[in-house]
Design a protein around this motif. Structure first.
Motif, PDB file in Angstrom:
ATOM      1  N   GLN A 189      -3.048   6.791  12.815  1.00  0.00           N
ATOM      2  CA  GLN A 189      -1.854   7.421  13.382  1.00  0.00           C
ATOM      3  C   GLN A 189      -0.693   6.434  13.556  1.00  0.00           C
ATOM      4  O   GLN A 189       0.382   6.816  14.009  1.00  0.00           O
ATOM      5  CB  GLN A 189      -2.190   8.026  14.752  1.00  0.00           C
ATOM      6  CG  GLN A 189      -3.203   9.147  14.718  1.00  0.00           C
ATOM      7  CD  GLN A 189      -2.655  10.413  14.088  1.00  0.00           C
ATOM      8  OE1 GLN A 189      -1.526  10.807  14.356  1.00  0.00           O
ATOM      9  NE2 GLN A 189      -3.448  11.056  13.240  1.00  0.00           N
TER      10      GLN A 189
ATOM     11  N   CYS B  64       0.007  21.308  20.347  1.00  0.00           N
ATOM     12  CA  CYS B  64      -0.952  20.624  19.471  1.00  0.00           C
ATOM     13  C   CYS B  64      -1.366  19.241  19.964  1.00  0.00           C
ATOM     14  O   CYS B  64      -2.251  18.623  19.381  1.00  0.00           O
ATOM     15  CB  CYS B  64      -0.363  20.500  18.073  1.00  0.00           C
ATOM     16  SG  CYS B  64       0.076  22.090  17.357  1.00  0.00           S
TER      17      CYS B  64
ATOM     18  N   SER C 248      -0.471  29.972   9.385  1.00  0.00           N
ATOM     19  CA  SER C 248      -0.745  29.005   8.329  1.00  0.00           C
ATOM     20  C   SER C 248       0.277  27.871   8.323  1.00  0.00           C
ATOM     21  O   SER C 248       1.382  27.989   8.890  1.00  0.00           O
ATOM     22  CB  SER C 248      -0.714  29.708   6.975  1.00  0.00           C
ATOM     23  OG  SER C 248       0.614  30.166   6.708  1.00  0.00           O
ATOM     24  N   ASN C 249      -0.109  26.783   7.666  1.00  0.00           N
ATOM     25  CA  ASN C 249       0.845  25.680   7.477  1.00  0.00           C
ATOM     26  C   ASN C 249       2.084  26.157   6.716  1.00  0.00           C
ATOM     27  O   ASN C 249       3.209  25.743   7.014  1.00  0.00           O
ATOM     28  CB  ASN C 249       0.181  24.539   6.707  1.00  0.00           C
ATOM     29  CG  ASN C 249      -0.777  23.743   7.570  1.00  0.00           C
ATOM     30  OD1 ASN C 249      -0.747  23.831   8.791  1.00  0.00           O
ATOM     31  ND2 ASN C 249      -1.631  22.970   6.932  1.00  0.00           N
TER      32      ASN C 249
ATOM     33  N   GLN D 250       2.054  15.648  10.723  1.00  0.00           N
ATOM     34  CA  GLN D 250       0.760  16.177  10.309  1.00  0.00           C
ATOM     35  C   GLN D 250      -0.279  15.716  11.326  1.00  0.00           C
ATOM     36  O   GLN D 250      -0.458  14.521  11.537  1.00  0.00           O
ATOM     37  CB  GLN D 250       0.383  15.667   8.913  1.00  0.00           C
ATOM     38  CG  GLN D 250      -0.813  16.361   8.289  1.00  0.00           C
ATOM     39  CD  GLN D 250      -0.440  17.642   7.558  1.00  0.00           C
ATOM     40  OE1 GLN D 250       0.729  17.845   7.247  1.00  0.00           O
ATOM     41  NE2 GLN D 250      -1.410  18.487   7.289  1.00  0.00           N
TER      42      GLN D 250
ATOM     43  N   ALA E  60      -4.257  16.132  11.997  1.00  0.00           N
ATOM     44  CA  ALA E  60      -5.445  16.603  11.281  1.00  0.00           C
ATOM     45  C   ALA E  60      -4.954  17.323  10.025  1.00  0.00           C
ATOM     46  O   ALA E  60      -4.227  16.763   9.227  1.00  0.00           O
ATOM     47  CB  ALA E  60      -6.313  17.471  12.173  1.00  0.00           C
ATOM     48  N   ASP E  61      -5.298  18.585   9.871  1.00  0.00           N
ATOM     49  CA  ASP E  61      -4.856  19.308   8.675  1.00  0.00           C
ATOM     50  C   ASP E  61      -3.719  20.268   8.990  1.00  0.00           C
ATOM     51  O   ASP E  61      -3.393  21.138   8.189  1.00  0.00           O
ATOM     52  CB  ASP E  61      -6.039  20.077   8.073  1.00  0.00           C
ATOM     53  CG  ASP E  61      -6.648  21.073   9.057  1.00  0.00           C
ATOM     54  OD1 ASP E  61      -6.325  20.984  10.268  1.00  0.00           O
ATOM     55  OD2 ASP E  61      -7.445  21.931   8.629  1.00  0.00           O
ATOM     56  N   LYS E  62      -3.095  20.119  10.148  1.00  0.00           N
ATOM     57  CA  LYS E  62      -2.077  21.072  10.585  1.00  0.00           C
ATOM     58  C   LYS E  62      -0.658  20.527  10.404  1.00  0.00           C
ATOM     59  O   LYS E  62      -0.380  19.377  10.726  1.00  0.00           O
ATOM     60  CB  LYS E  62      -2.291  21.444  12.057  1.00  0.00           C
ATOM     61  CG  LYS E  62      -3.544  22.253  12.327  1.00  0.00           C
ATOM     62  CD  LYS E  62      -3.647  22.631  13.798  1.00  0.00           C
ATOM     63  CE  LYS E  62      -4.876  23.508  14.076  1.00  0.00           C
ATOM     64  NZ  LYS E  62      -4.950  23.885  15.510  1.00  0.00           N
ATOM     65  N   PHE E  63       0.217  21.382   9.901  1.00  0.00           N
ATOM     66  CA  PHE E  63       1.650  21.094   9.834  1.00  0.00           C
ATOM     67  C   PHE E  63       2.242  21.450  11.192  1.00  0.00           C
ATOM     68  O   PHE E  63       2.163  22.601  11.637  1.00  0.00           O
ATOM     69  CB  PHE E  63       2.293  21.926   8.725  1.00  0.00           C
ATOM     70  CG  PHE E  63       3.754  21.659   8.522  1.00  0.00           C
ATOM     71  CD1 PHE E  63       4.177  20.678   7.637  1.00  0.00           C
ATOM     72  CD2 PHE E  63       4.720  22.400   9.197  1.00  0.00           C
ATOM     73  CE1 PHE E  63       5.534  20.437   7.436  1.00  0.00           C
ATOM     74  CE2 PHE E  63       6.069  22.169   9.001  1.00  0.00           C
ATOM     75  CZ  PHE E  63       6.487  21.185   8.119  1.00  0.00           C
TER      76      PHE E  63
END
Length: 479
Positions: A190, A400, A415-416, A438, A440-443
């Motif tokens: 990070q 988040c 969704s992203n 970003q 993890a896998d999230k926008f």
């Protein structure tokens, strides 16, 4: 331009700047233009004959301002703050007038000595251990760098030099190149990209440590150190982050520091954004463990109302820097340099020349006082908490990352791709300005409280704008 005209134009410029800043929210925060807009608007060559000041100022509004992203607008919520205050700007005027190049104490004694004292002032505000303060009689001290990126590079190069010297002591037959090929640095996945860039410039390997809840854990770092030592490599540098750029997460330096000390790994702390908040007692525990660090850096030019550039860095042992970067030609020597009473900051940085940047610190710290600066930090944290509460109250959105300081990370519970479309709408509307990250896998959308003049009404307007665009976006997806 003579002194009389300078005085007249100077007053005009001060009025222009004050008007710009006091009415900045009336300007569109993000420019609406295409790359290359400026070149056709100005001549292809410099003028042969002098032009008038009035014509230049007309061109400022006509050519420059349309291409400015207004970082001091209360509707600017991108990146992190770029500090700006009237006392700092006045000090910069004085710095420009004195126009000294303070590479040695002799080049301008006040330039060097005020910096040394200001770094002690600020270190005491942060309650840094005395080993980092010059006035305590320790071997440590502080210096102003141009950016946190420079501080990271400087400390990595110092750690590299120190490690190479130590390795050659135990095995004199090794060449510098052989040792260098084995050196490994570490940082969080990070961490800011400048850490990776420092390793690239330093010619050393770097490994990114996987995180748990965006923070490096001791067990994971230890595992990687053991693996690399078993492979014949030499771990030598770890950059911990307090307040990561994506989500303002904090590495637990009180756990990581002792491990680095045990393994003879230099620990540098990058607190570029969050470091300013440590002047507030309620945030100071996040710096617990700094006593284990070899160096520490943060940017007052982000959140402490001192205009760019002013990045403060402390080291436990000055000799680690000066022993790495000391080149001493005759024309830079002076009679006091071996007295032990003065500092030559040219040995503490990459460039030789340096501006009188400590004037900005002196003006701001005196005019605001510690209490005034604490109030500024607390107000912006409260505004972030206000925005967080608005997000949490809307079931279409989610938070988040934990909101600790002035940054809120949020997104639609979709969704992203849909979140990317929302950000595109926000950017194109040019009412407010945000950037993503970003996690993890999230926008994820980042909402950072930046401008000194940001108030609750600006936060409320920003949220109304976001929810209106969200409504329009969701209607489009239904259709």
């Amino acid at each position: 331009m003579d002194a009389a005209e300078y005085c007249r134009r100077g007053r005009e410029m001060i009025d222009y700047i004050a008007n710009y800043l006091e009415n900045i929210e009336q300007r569109v925060v993000y420019p609406d233009l295409e790359p290359g807009y400026l070149r056709p608007l100005i001549p292809s060559e410099a003028p042969l004959e002098p032009e008038t000041y009035d014509d230049i100022m007309k061109d400022v509004e006509k050519i420059i301002m349309p291409g400015v992203t207004h970082w001091q607008s209360p509707y600017f919520y991108a990146y992190f703050p770029a500090a700006c205050s009237y006392p700092a700007m006045l000090a910069d005027m004085l710095c420009g007038a004195i126009a000294c190049i303070g590479f040695t104490w002799a080049a301008s004694p006040a330039c060097t000595e005020l910096e040394t004292v200001m770094l002690d002032w600020l270190g005491k505000m942060l309650n840094l251990p005395e080993c980092f303060l010059t006035g305590s009689g320790s071997q440590g001290g502080g210096v102003i760098q141009g950016s946190a990126s420079e501080a990271t590079l400087m400390t990595l190069l110092a750690a590299r030099s120190k490690t190479i010297k130590h390795a050659k002591t135990s095995n004199p037959e090794q060449t510098d190149g052989e040792i260098l090929s084995k050196l490994v640095s570490y940082t969080s996945e990070q961490a800011h990209s400048s850490v990776e860039r420092a390793a690239l410039l330093g010619g050393v390997k770097i490994r990114k440590v996987p995180t748990d809840n965006c923070a490096v854990r001791k067990d994971m770092l230890k595992k990687m150190l053991v693996e690399d030592k078993a492979a014949g490599l030499i771990p030598f540098y770890f950059c911990a982050t307090l307040g990561t750029t994506p989500s303002c997460a904090f590495d637990p330096i009180y756990e990581l520091g002792p491990l680095c000390n045990e393994e003879n790994v230099w620990m540098h702390i990058d607190a570029a954004y969050a470091g300013s908040a440590f002047i507030c007692p309620e945030f100071r525990p996040l710096l617990n463990g700094v006593e284990f660090a070899d160096s520490f850096n943060f940017n007052p030019h982000k959140w402490l109302l001192i205009n760019f550039d002013c990045s403060t860095m402390w080291v436990k042992n000055q000799a680690d820097l000066t022993g790495t970067f000391n080149v001493d030609p005759l024309y830079l020597k002076h009679e006091n340099q071996e007295s032990g009473l003065v500092t030559d900051y040219r040995h503490w940085q990459i460039p030789l020349g340096r501006r009188f940047r400590s004037l900005k610190m002196w003006f701001v710290l005196r005019i605001y006082g510690v209490k005034g600066l604490q109030a500024h930090i607390r107000k912006q944290v409260d505004l972030a908490k206000e925005f967080e509460s608005l997000v949490r109250a809307d079931k279409r959105f989610e938070i988040c990352a934990e909101v600790i300081m002035g940054l809120v990370c949020f997104r639609l519970k979709h969704s992203n791709e849909l979140n990317q479309k929302l950000l595109k709408k926000i950017t194109e509307s040019r009412v407010i300005h945000l950037v993503p990250c970003q996690l993890a896998d999230k926008f994820v959308l980042r909402f950072a409280i930046c401008a000194r003049t940001t108030e609750s009404r600006h936060i409320q307007l920003a949220w109304r704008h976001i929810t209106q665009l969200t409504f329009e976006l969701l209607q489009e997806t239904i259709q």
